[in-house]
Design a protein around this motif. Structure first.
Motif, PDB file in Angstrom:
ATOM      1  N   MET A 172      14.183   6.741  -0.610  1.00 44.44           N
ATOM      2  CA  MET A 172      13.469   5.497  -0.272  1.00 44.44           C
ATOM      3  C   MET A 172      11.987   5.800  -0.060  1.00 44.44           C
ATOM      4  O   MET A 172      11.628   6.755   0.628  1.00 44.44           O
ATOM      5  N   SER A 173      11.087   4.975  -0.615  1.00 42.71           N
ATOM      6  CA  SER A 173       9.645   5.172  -0.445  1.00 42.71           C
ATOM      7  C   SER A 173       9.213   4.737   0.935  1.00 42.71           C
ATOM      8  O   SER A 173       9.715   3.755   1.477  1.00 42.71           O
ATOM      9  N   SER A 174       8.263   5.448   1.514  1.00 38.47           N
ATOM     10  CA  SER A 174       7.723   5.069   2.823  1.00 38.47           C
ATOM     11  C   SER A 174       6.569   4.122   2.631  1.00 38.47           C
ATOM     12  O   SER A 174       5.983   4.036   1.556  1.00 38.47           O
ATOM     13  N   LEU A 175       6.194   3.407   3.701  1.00 44.84           N
ATOM     14  CA  LEU A 175       5.047   2.498   3.636  1.00 44.84           C
ATOM     15  C   LEU A 175       3.785   3.271   3.320  1.00 44.84           C
ATOM     16  O   LEU A 175       2.890   2.793   2.657  1.00 44.84           O
ATOM     17  N   ASN A 176       3.712   4.534   3.802  1.00 40.81           N
ATOM     18  CA  ASN A 176       2.526   5.342   3.564  1.00 40.81           C
ATOM     19  C   ASN A 176       2.377   5.667   2.080  1.00 40.81           C
ATOM     20  O   ASN A 176       1.269   5.788   1.568  1.00 40.81           O
ATOM     21  N   GLN A 177       3.507   5.799   1.350  1.00 39.04           N
ATOM     22  CA  GLN A 177       3.436   6.151  -0.056  1.00 39.04           C
ATOM     23  C   GLN A 177       3.152   4.935  -0.942  1.00 39.04           C
ATOM     24  O   GLN A 177       2.473   5.046  -1.953  1.00 39.04           O
ATOM     25  N   THR A 178       3.681   3.793  -0.560  1.00 36.83           N
ATOM     26  CA  THR A 178       3.472   2.591  -1.367  1.00 36.83           C
ATOM     27  C   THR A 178       3.036   1.454  -0.450  1.00 36.83           C
ATOM     28  O   THR A 178       3.850   0.639  -0.040  1.00 36.83           O
ATOM     29  N   PRO A 179       1.772   1.401  -0.093  1.00 38.55           N
ATOM     30  CA  PRO A 179       1.305   0.377   0.836  1.00 38.55           C
ATOM     31  C   PRO A 179       1.509  -1.023   0.275  1.00 38.55           C
ATOM     32  O   PRO A 179       1.289  -1.272  -0.911  1.00 38.55           O
ATOM     33  N   GLU A 180       1.941  -1.931   1.135  1.00 35.86           N
ATOM     34  CA  GLU A 180       2.157  -3.309   0.726  1.00 35.86           C
ATOM     35  C   GLU A 180       0.827  -4.018   0.464  1.00 35.86           C
ATOM     36  O   GLU A 180       0.759  -4.908  -0.363  1.00 35.86           O
ATOM     37  N   PHE A 181      -0.209  -3.624   1.183  1.00 33.55           N
ATOM     38  CA  PHE A 181      -1.494  -4.316   1.097  1.00 33.55           C
ATOM     39  C   PHE A 181      -2.617  -3.320   0.828  1.00 33.55           C
ATOM     40  O   PHE A 181      -2.636  -2.221   1.370  1.00 33.55           O
ATOM     41  N   SER A 182      -3.552  -3.743  -0.011  1.00 33.94           N
ATOM     42  CA  SER A 182      -4.650  -2.863  -0.410  1.00 33.94           C
ATOM     43  C   SER A 182      -5.977  -3.238   0.220  1.00 33.94           C
ATOM     44  O   SER A 182      -6.914  -2.440   0.209  1.00 33.94           O
ATOM     45  N   LEU A 183      -6.106  -4.467   0.728  1.00 33.10           N
ATOM     46  CA  LEU A 183      -7.358  -4.938   1.323  1.00 33.10           C
ATOM     47  C   LEU A 183      -7.041  -5.836   2.511  1.00 33.10           C
ATOM     48  O   LEU A 183      -6.205  -6.744   2.400  1.00 33.10           O
TER      49      LEU A 183
ATOM     50  N   ARG B 137       5.791  -4.185  10.500  1.00 30.96           N
ATOM     51  CA  ARG B 137       7.212  -4.192  10.835  1.00 30.96           C
ATOM     52  C   ARG B 137       8.001  -4.959   9.782  1.00 30.96           C
ATOM     53  O   ARG B 137       9.064  -4.509   9.322  1.00 30.96           O
ATOM     54  N   ARG B 138       7.477  -6.117   9.391  1.00 32.52           N
ATOM     55  CA  ARG B 138       8.174  -6.924   8.386  1.00 32.52           C
ATOM     56  C   ARG B 138       8.194  -6.225   7.029  1.00 32.52           C
ATOM     57  O   ARG B 138       9.179  -6.331   6.285  1.00 32.52           O
ATOM     58  N   ALA B 139       7.120  -5.517   6.712  1.00 28.77           N
ATOM     59  CA  ALA B 139       7.080  -4.786   5.433  1.00 28.77           C
ATOM     60  C   ALA B 139       8.131  -3.689   5.413  1.00 28.77           C
ATOM     61  O   ALA B 139       8.812  -3.469   4.404  1.00 28.77           O
ATOM     62  N   GLU B 140       8.286  -2.984   6.520  1.00 25.16           N
ATOM     63  CA  GLU B 140       9.303  -1.937   6.616  1.00 25.16           C
ATOM     64  C   GLU B 140      10.708  -2.522   6.498  1.00 25.16           C
ATOM     65  O   GLU B 140      11.567  -1.991   5.806  1.00 25.16           O
ATOM     66  N   GLU B 141      10.938  -3.642   7.182  1.00 29.40           N
ATOM     67  CA  GLU B 141      12.251  -4.270   7.138  1.00 29.40           C
ATOM     68  C   GLU B 141      12.593  -4.743   5.733  1.00 29.40           C
ATOM     69  O   GLU B 141      13.740  -4.635   5.281  1.00 29.40           O
ATOM     70  N   ALA B 142      11.579  -5.260   5.028  1.00 30.20           N
ATOM     71  CA  ALA B 142      11.813  -5.728   3.660  1.00 30.20           C
ATOM     72  C   ALA B 142      12.198  -4.570   2.745  1.00 30.20           C
ATOM     73  O   ALA B 142      13.024  -4.723   1.846  1.00 30.20           O
ATOM     74  N   LYS B 143      11.622  -3.416   2.984  1.00 22.60           N
ATOM     75  CA  LYS B 143      11.940  -2.259   2.152  1.00 22.60           C
ATOM     76  C   LYS B 143      13.347  -1.757   2.423  1.00 22.60           C
ATOM     77  O   LYS B 143      14.068  -1.365   1.509  1.00 22.60           O
TER      78      LYS B 143
END
Length: 279
Positions: A1-12, A271-277
């Motif tokens: 599973m990819s971590s948030l650090n590896q594939t950030p949900e947001f860029s700006l 938190r929501r981004a992690e839960e979605a993943k």
């Protein structure tokens, strides 16, 4: 599973200053500072988007160690803090600025003329002090007639809240095709170019950086944040924000101290981004 650090949900991430980055004490809380650092560590670029003037925003960039574009004057200008590179400009033409100044003075408003280098007023009134305390921005007193022949980032009419509210209703119909008319404080009615809003400024910056709309985060609390909060992939309103900001945002930060509302908003988004993943 990819971590948030590896594939950030947001860029700006575009963050408002007053009542979002800073609270009533005018300081950046340790919690908000940590939240911004966390976004950056996850690969998210952070800029500030405010109704304040460009130069007035630079101390916050220095304090946060940001070396990036500044979305100032409600989106009238998007300019890099150090290189001076300009991505977006949207100003009121001299003729329109001159008419707004003249009408505002005739109606008995305290009128502020926002030029690129400074804010000017015809005379010092009680409202000038209110503005200076809010924005930490000294106002120069001069004859506005000659200055209004220049392009302006804003023209502001200031008076009692009841007068501002009734005037806004009356005047929006006259100017809605040419200008934005926004109540930023109960006592402040602002006129700016149609493209001088935070949405257009941040959108122009995202295009320059090659960042998709759905990868943009926005945080704000006021009427002048509405378009940006609605446009961004994730718009986050502060819990103490205006009803218009709440209605435009996809998420309202959890309740708590105003000074750390931004931090709670960032935490909830991540938190929501992690839960979605995980799901």
């Amino acid at each position: 599973m990819s971590s948030l650090n590896q594939t950030p949900e947001f860029s700006l991430a575009a963050i408002d200053i007053d009542e979002t980055l800073i609270g009533p004490d005018k300081k950046i809380s340790p919690q908000n500072r940590t939240a911004i650092a966390r976004l950056q560590s996850l690969g998210c670029r952070v800029v500030l988007a405010s109704g304040r003037r460009h130069a007035n925003m630079l101390p916050y960039y220095a304090e946060l160690g940001l070396d990036d574009f500044v979305v100032s004057s409600q989106g009238a200008r998007v300019q890099h803090a150090t290189t001076g590179d300009i991505v977006h400009r949207a100003e009121i033409a001299p003729e329109a600025a001159s008419r707004l100044v003249a009408e505002g003075l005739k109606r008995g408003f305290t009128v502020l003329l926002w030029l690129e280098d400074r804010v000017f007023a015809q005379e010092r009134t009680q409202w000038i002090g209110a503005y200076e305390r809010l924005c930490d921005d000294p106002v120069a007193i001069t004859d506005l007639t000659a200055l209004s022949l220049r392009t302006a980032e804003k023209v502001v009419w200031i008076d009692e809240p009841g007068v501002v509210a009734s005037t806004a209703k009356e005047i929006r119909g006259r100017h809605e095709d040419q200008l934005l008319v926004t109540i930023t404080e109960p006592w402040s009615l602002e006129f700016s170019a149609r493209e001088a809003n935070k949405r257009d400024g941040v959108a122009a910056l995202a295009r320059r950086l090659g960042i998709r709309r759905d990868a943009v985060l926005a945080f704000g609390d006021g009427n002048n944040d509405v378009e940006l909060l609605a446009w961004a992939g994730m718009g986050v309103a502060m819990p103490h924000g205006r009803p218009s900001a709440h209605a435009a945002a996809r998420l309202i930060a959890p309740e708590g101290n105003r000074e750390s509302a931004l931090a709670r908003g960032v935490e909830e988004v991540l938190r929501r981004a992690e839960e979605a993943k995980v799901a």
